[in-house]
Design a protein around this motif. Structure first.
Motif, PDB file in Angstrom:
ATOM      1  N   ASN A 119      17.122   8.266  -2.251  1.00  0.00           N
ATOM      2  CA  ASN A 119      17.205   8.535  -0.811  1.00  0.00           C
ATOM      3  C   ASN A 119      15.956   9.261  -0.294  1.00  0.00           C
ATOM      4  O   ASN A 119      15.493   8.997   0.803  1.00  0.00           O
ATOM      5  N   ILE A 120      15.388  10.133  -1.083  1.00  0.00           N
ATOM      6  CA  ILE A 120      14.163  10.839  -0.674  1.00  0.00           C
ATOM      7  C   ILE A 120      12.986   9.877  -0.636  1.00  0.00           C
ATOM      8  O   ILE A 120      12.184   9.870   0.296  1.00  0.00           O
ATOM      9  N   ARG A 121      12.879   9.031  -1.657  1.00  0.00           N
ATOM     10  CA  ARG A 121      11.772   8.076  -1.706  1.00  0.00           C
ATOM     11  C   ARG A 121      11.881   7.037  -0.595  1.00  0.00           C
ATOM     12  O   ARG A 121      10.876   6.632  -0.022  1.00  0.00           O
ATOM     13  N   LEU A 122      13.094   6.609  -0.279  1.00  0.00           N
ATOM     14  CA  LEU A 122      13.258   5.657   0.820  1.00  0.00           C
ATOM     15  C   LEU A 122      12.842   6.306   2.133  1.00  0.00           C
ATOM     16  O   LEU A 122      12.215   5.732   2.960  1.00  0.00           O
ATOM     17  N   GLU A 165       0.834  -1.206   0.000  1.00  0.00           N
ATOM     18  CA  GLU A 165       0.000   0.000   0.000  1.00  0.00           C
ATOM     19  C   GLU A 165       0.866   1.253   0.000  1.00  0.00           C
ATOM     20  O   GLU A 165       0.603   2.206  -0.724  1.00  0.00           O
ATOM     21  N   ILE A 166       1.915   1.261   0.798  1.00  0.00           N
ATOM     22  CA  ILE A 166       2.806   2.414   0.874  1.00  0.00           C
ATOM     23  C   ILE A 166       3.506   2.652  -0.466  1.00  0.00           C
ATOM     24  O   ILE A 166       3.668   3.784  -0.899  1.00  0.00           O
ATOM     25  N   LEU A 167       3.894   1.573  -1.129  1.00  0.00           N
ATOM     26  CA  LEU A 167       4.703   1.691  -2.339  1.00  0.00           C
ATOM     27  C   LEU A 167       3.944   1.395  -3.621  1.00  0.00           C
ATOM     28  O   LEU A 167       4.556   1.204  -4.665  1.00  0.00           O
ATOM     29  N   PHE A 197      11.400  -9.271   3.250  1.00  0.00           N
ATOM     30  CA  PHE A 197      10.719  -8.585   2.160  1.00  0.00           C
ATOM     31  C   PHE A 197      11.752  -7.763   1.401  1.00  0.00           C
ATOM     32  O   PHE A 197      12.768  -7.351   1.964  1.00  0.00           O
ATOM     33  N   ALA A 198      11.491  -7.547   0.136  1.00  0.00           N
ATOM     34  CA  ALA A 198      12.369  -6.737  -0.700  1.00  0.00           C
ATOM     35  C   ALA A 198      11.543  -5.668  -1.387  1.00  0.00           C
ATOM     36  O   ALA A 198      10.403  -5.908  -1.786  1.00  0.00           O
ATOM     37  N   VAL A 199      12.122  -4.494  -1.516  1.00  0.00           N
ATOM     38  CA  VAL A 199      11.469  -3.374  -2.181  1.00  0.00           C
ATOM     39  C   VAL A 199      12.426  -2.860  -3.254  1.00  0.00           C
ATOM     40  O   VAL A 199      13.609  -2.634  -2.978  1.00  0.00           O
ATOM     41  N   LEU A 200      11.914  -2.693  -4.451  1.00  0.00           N
ATOM     42  CA  LEU A 200      12.676  -2.079  -5.538  1.00  0.00           C
ATOM     43  C   LEU A 200      12.050  -0.738  -5.864  1.00  0.00           C
ATOM     44  O   LEU A 200      10.835  -0.637  -6.015  1.00  0.00           O
ATOM     45  N   LEU A 201      12.872   0.268  -5.962  1.00  0.00           N
ATOM     46  CA  LEU A 201      12.415   1.592  -6.378  1.00  0.00           C
ATOM     47  C   LEU A 201      12.992   1.849  -7.764  1.00  0.00           C
ATOM     48  O   LEU A 201      14.214   1.935  -7.914  1.00  0.00           O
ATOM     49  N   PRO A 202      12.156   1.976  -8.767  1.00  0.00           N
ATOM     50  CA  PRO A 202      12.649   2.159 -10.125  1.00  0.00           C
ATOM     51  C   PRO A 202      13.319   3.526 -10.299  1.00  0.00           C
ATOM     52  O   PRO A 202      13.096   4.434  -9.490  1.00  0.00           O
ATOM     53  N   PRO A 203      14.132   3.662 -11.334  1.00  0.00           N
ATOM     54  CA  PRO A 203      14.751   4.970 -11.592  1.00  0.00           C
ATOM     55  C   PRO A 203      13.693   6.053 -11.745  1.00  0.00           C
ATOM     56  O   PRO A 203      12.640   5.833 -12.336  1.00  0.00           O
ATOM     57  N   ASP A 204      13.995   7.222 -11.167  1.00  0.00           N
ATOM     58  CA  ASP A 204      13.075   8.352 -11.246  1.00  0.00           C
ATOM     59  C   ASP A 204      13.915   9.628 -11.224  1.00  0.00           C
ATOM     60  O   ASP A 204      14.609   9.901 -10.243  1.00  0.00           O
ATOM     61  N   ALA A 226       8.203  -7.490  -2.791  1.00  0.00           N
ATOM     62  CA  ALA A 226       8.188  -8.949  -2.908  1.00  0.00           C
ATOM     63  C   ALA A 226       8.478  -9.565  -1.549  1.00  0.00           C
ATOM     64  O   ALA A 226       9.124  -8.948  -0.696  1.00  0.00           O
ATOM     65  N   ARG A 227       8.001 -10.776  -1.365  1.00  0.00           N
ATOM     66  CA  ARG A 227       8.405 -11.545  -0.184  1.00  0.00           C
ATOM     67  C   ARG A 227       9.615 -12.342  -0.619  1.00  0.00           C
ATOM     68  O   ARG A 227       9.534 -13.193  -1.504  1.00  0.00           O
TER      69      ARG A 227
END
Length: 183
Positions: free
Chosen positions: A180-183, A151-153, A167-174, A160-161
Motif C-alpha cells: 500500500n505504501i509503494r502503490l 521510469e517510476i517503477l 497497463f499492468a504493474v506488479l510490485l514484488p514482495p518487500d 507491462a502493456r
C-alpha cells in the motif's frame, strides 16, 4: 576509419576478413548473418605477436572463429525472437503473455508476511485521443505512458502493456515497505 571500412566491406560481401599487417596488428572481422543476411560483425584485433601470420592464415583457426561467429549470430537471433514474442512492439514493454508468466512467479514468492501487489490500469476514454489526434498521436501517448510508468517503477516493479490501452504493474514482495505504501 580503418575499422568502419573493413566492417562495411565484410557486411557488403558477407565474407570474413583475416589480416595481419606483419608489423604490429592482426585483425579478424567476420559477418554475423541470419538466413544469409548479414546484420553485424564479430571484430577483434591484437598485437601481431599474439597471432602470427601463419596462425591467422591456418584454416582450422579461421573455421573455429567462423563457427564462433555463427553461434553468436544464432544467440542474437534467438534473443530477438524471444523479445518479439514477449514484448509489445509499440511500447517495448513486456506483453500480456510475459506479464502472466511474471505474475505466476510473483504469486509463488508472495506470502502473508510479504504480500505482492498488482495494479491494472485502464486508460478511460482513450479512444478520444485517437479520434482527436489520429492513431499516431494515440501511439505516441501509449509509448509515453509506458515509458513514464517504467521510469517510476524501474527499481520497484514490473510494468507491462496488458492490452490496447491497458497497463499492468506488479510490485514484488518487500518486507521493508508494504504494498500500500509503494502503490
Amino acid at each position: 576509419s580503418r575499422i568502419a571500412t573493413m566492417a562495411n566491406r565484410v557486411l557488403k560481401q558477407g565474407q570474413p576478413v583475416f589480416t595481419n599487417d606483419g608489423d604490429q596488428q592482426s585483425t579478424i572481422c567476420i559477418p554475423l548473418s541470419s538466413e544469409a543476411e548479414p546484420f553485424g560483425i564479430l571484430y577483434a584485433e591484437g598485437a601481431s605477436d599474439d597471432l602470427s601470420t601463419d596462425e591467422l592464415a591456418a584454416q582450422p583457426h579461421q573455421q573455429s572463429l567462423t563457427i564462433l561467429a555463427d553461434h553468436a549470430a544464432a544467440a542474437i537471433n534467438n534473443a530477438k525472437m524471444f523479445e518479439r514474442t514477449t514484448n509489445d512492439p509499440l511500447t517495448g514493454l513486456p506483453n500480456s503473455s510475459y506479464f502472466l508468466v511474471e505474475l505466476a512467479n510473483q504469486m509463488r514468492e508472495a506470502n502473508a508476511n510479504q504480500p505482492a501487489g498488482i495494479l491494472l490500469l485502464d486508460l478511460d476514454a482513450f479512444k478520444r485521443i485517437n479520434d482527436a489526434g489520429g492513431a499516431e498521436t494515440g501511439d505516441r501517448a501509449l509509448i509515453e505512458i509506458g515509458a513514464t510508468l517504467q521510469e517510476i517503477l524501474r527499481t520497484d516493479g514490473f510494468v507491462a502493456r496488458y492490452g490496447s490501452d491497458k497497463f499492468a504493474v506488479l510490485l514484488p514482495p518487500d518486507s521493508a515497505l508494504g504494498v500500500n505504501i509503494r502503490l
